[in-house]
Structures are given as structure tokens and as C-alpha cells.
Design a protein around this motif. Structure first.
Motif, PDB file in Angstrom:
ATOM      1  N   ALA A  12      58.322  32.690  37.728  1.00  0.00           N
ATOM      2  CA  ALA A  12      57.873  33.732  36.798  1.00  0.00           C
ATOM      3  C   ALA A  12      58.980  34.107  35.811  1.00  0.00           C
ATOM      4  CB  ALA A  12      57.432  34.963  37.581  1.00  0.00           C
ATOM      5  N   PRO A  13      58.640  34.273  34.544  1.00  0.00           N
ATOM      6  CA  PRO A  13      59.658  34.639  33.548  1.00  0.00           C
ATOM      7  C   PRO A  13      60.168  36.073  33.705  1.00  0.00           C
ATOM      8  CG  PRO A  13      57.480  34.619  32.553  1.00  0.00           C
ATOM      9  CD  PRO A  13      57.316  34.092  33.948  1.00  0.00           C
ATOM     10  N   THR A  14      59.503  36.880  34.517  1.00  0.00           N
ATOM     11  CA  THR A  14      59.912  38.271  34.737  1.00  0.00           C
ATOM     12  C   THR A  14      60.843  38.419  35.942  1.00  0.00           C
ATOM     13  OG1 THR A  14      57.930  38.643  36.069  1.00  0.00           O
ATOM     14  CG2 THR A  14      57.792  39.191  33.719  1.00  0.00           C
ATOM     15  N   VAL A  15      61.319  37.299  36.448  1.00  0.00           N
ATOM     16  CA  VAL A  15      62.152  37.277  37.655  1.00  0.00           C
ATOM     17  C   VAL A  15      63.427  36.501  37.387  1.00  0.00           C
ATOM     18  CG1 VAL A  15      62.245  36.529  40.074  1.00  0.00           C
ATOM     19  CG2 VAL A  15      60.090  37.379  39.124  1.00  0.00           C
ATOM     20  N   LYS A  16      64.542  37.037  37.895  1.00  0.00           N
ATOM     21  CA  LYS A  16      65.822  36.314  37.830  1.00  0.00           C
ATOM     22  C   LYS A  16      66.312  36.099  39.259  1.00  0.00           C
ATOM     23  CE  LYS A  16      68.629  38.965  35.636  1.00  0.00           C
ATOM     24  NZ  LYS A  16      69.661  39.653  34.855  1.00  0.00           N
ATOM     25  N   LYS A  55      51.258  28.052  33.993  1.00  0.00           N
ATOM     26  CA  LYS A  55      50.098  28.834  34.430  1.00  0.00           C
ATOM     27  C   LYS A  55      50.498  30.282  34.702  1.00  0.00           C
ATOM     28  CE  LYS A  55      47.378  25.193  36.601  1.00  0.00           C
ATOM     29  NZ  LYS A  55      46.778  24.720  37.863  1.00  0.00           N
ATOM     30  N   ILE A  56      51.640  30.452  35.339  1.00  0.00           N
ATOM     31  CA  ILE A  56      52.120  31.806  35.646  1.00  0.00           C
ATOM     32  C   ILE A  56      52.408  32.556  34.350  1.00  0.00           C
ATOM     33  CG2 ILE A  56      54.015  33.122  36.682  1.00  0.00           C
ATOM     34  CD1 ILE A  56      54.153  30.849  38.834  1.00  0.00           C
ATOM     35  N   ASP A  67      45.674  34.311  43.313  1.00  0.00           N
ATOM     36  CA  ASP A  67      44.766  33.588  42.415  1.00  0.00           C
ATOM     37  C   ASP A  67      45.104  32.103  42.321  1.00  0.00           C
ATOM     38  OD1 ASP A  67      43.512  36.001  41.987  1.00  0.00           O
ATOM     39  OD2 ASP A  67      44.130  36.206  39.890  1.00  0.00           O
ATOM     40  N   LEU A  68      46.394  31.785  42.320  1.00  0.00           N
ATOM     41  CA  LEU A  68      46.808  30.379  42.214  1.00  0.00           C
ATOM     42  C   LEU A  68      46.930  29.702  43.587  1.00  0.00           C
ATOM     43  CD1 LEU A  68      49.507  30.566  39.381  1.00  0.00           C
ATOM     44  CD2 LEU A  68      47.103  29.843  39.205  1.00  0.00           C
ATOM     45  N   LEU A 114      50.502  36.018  32.937  1.00  0.00           N
ATOM     46  CA  LEU A 114      51.245  37.221  32.574  1.00  0.00           C
ATOM     47  C   LEU A 114      50.989  37.629  31.123  1.00  0.00           C
ATOM     48  CD1 LEU A 114      54.588  36.455  34.418  1.00  0.00           C
ATOM     49  CD2 LEU A 114      53.046  38.370  34.917  1.00  0.00           C
ATOM     50  N   LEU A 115      50.860  36.642  30.234  1.00  0.00           N
ATOM     51  CA  LEU A 115      50.589  36.930  28.825  1.00  0.00           C
ATOM     52  C   LEU A 115      49.171  37.452  28.615  1.00  0.00           C
ATOM     53  CD1 LEU A 115      52.324  33.920  27.015  1.00  0.00           C
ATOM     54  CD2 LEU A 115      52.953  36.334  26.865  1.00  0.00           C
TER      55      LEU A 115
END
Length: 156
Positions: free
Chosen positions: A35-39, A4-5, A23-24, A9-10
């Protein structure tokens, strides 16, 4: 939840991670974990991280409480360990204080959108899963990310 995240983002390149959290109806730390934008950053390398931050021209330090957002832009301070704290006392910066490093349980390297702009930060979370503080890649007088700091961040 991870899917969903990613989908959010997409579908909206200007959506912030905090908006996704709202929102979630999930915690910010849960968004950061998925999130794929976080490490995730290795907590055992925290002293190395602080040394890297000291090499930046300046940092943008943010501390958020329920009733106050504290923002400071200055050099990251040198510190020393004593009495269970990392004590920041450095005459070359206005940033000072005492950090209980042992209470930091997770560190995240975050690419996000803030006020419509790409933003990069290092977020420190405690055992209560609440943010202790964040260090942002600073901006210059034109509101552009300082390139040297951004490149250093991307190497973490």
C-alpha cells in the motif's frame, strides 16, 4: 497486486486497508507491504522507536487475538533486556509485560481509515507474518488525533 491496492485507495478515500485485504482475499501483511500509505520501518532501530514512543503523552496499544481485542491507553513503558526479552516494568504506566524483540520481523508505519476516520499506527509483525501488536497515535477527549504524537509519527 500493488496497482489494485492503489486503485482501490484512489477510488474510495474511506476504504480501510483491512477491507482491501478482505476484498482482494490477501493477507493484511501483503496489503501493508504494497500500500502506498504504508512505510516499512527499519527493524534495527526498534530501541530508538520505543524511546520515541516513551516521549508521547500516551499511546493507544492494541493487541488482537482471534477471540479478544485488548486496548490500553497509557504512557509507553520503559524496559530492559534480560533472558531474551524486553521486559516492560514501569511504575508510571499500566502497560507491562515481556516482549520477544527477536521475533519481530517487520514493522510498518501505517496511515489508514478506521471507523471512517484517518488513523496512524505502528504495526509489529512476527516471523509467522501475523501481527504481534500495534501502537496507534492516540486521540484526545474530542476524538481528535493528538497533534504532538501525530507530528512525531510523521517524522519516523
Amino acid at each position: 497486486m500493488e496497482n489494485k491496492i492503489k486503485e482501490m485507495l484512489l477510488n474510495d478515500e474511506k476504504i480501510s486497508l483491512s477491507k482491501i485485504s478482505k476484498d482482494l482475499e490477501i493477507s493484511m501483511i501483503q496489503v501493508l507491504r504494497e500500500a502506498p500509505t504504508v512505510k516499512k520501518y527499519n527493524i534495527e532501530k526498534i530501541d530508538e522507536l520505543f524511546e520515541i514512543l516513551r516521549g508521547w503523552e500516551k499511546v493507544f496499544l492494541l493487541v488482537v487475538t482471534p477471540n479478544f481485542v485488548l486496548e490500553i491507553q497509557d504512557k509507553f513503558p520503559k524496559g530492559f533486556y534480560a533472558h531474551g526479552f524486553l521486559n516492560f516494568h514501569d511504575k508510571e504506566t499500566s502497560i507491562g509485560g515481556h516482549l520477544s524483540v527477536g521475533k519481530i520481523k517487520e514493522i510498518f508505519l501505517v496511515k489508514d481509515i478506521m471507523f471512517g476516520r484517518e488513523s496512524y499506527s505502528i504495526k509489529f509483525f512476527g516471523e509467522d507474518e501475523k501481527e504481534i501488536f500495534a501502537v496507534y497515535v492516540p486521540r484526545n477527549e474530542k476524538k481528535e488525533l493528538i497533534e504532538e504524537c501525530l507530528e512525531s509519527f510523521k517524522k519516523l
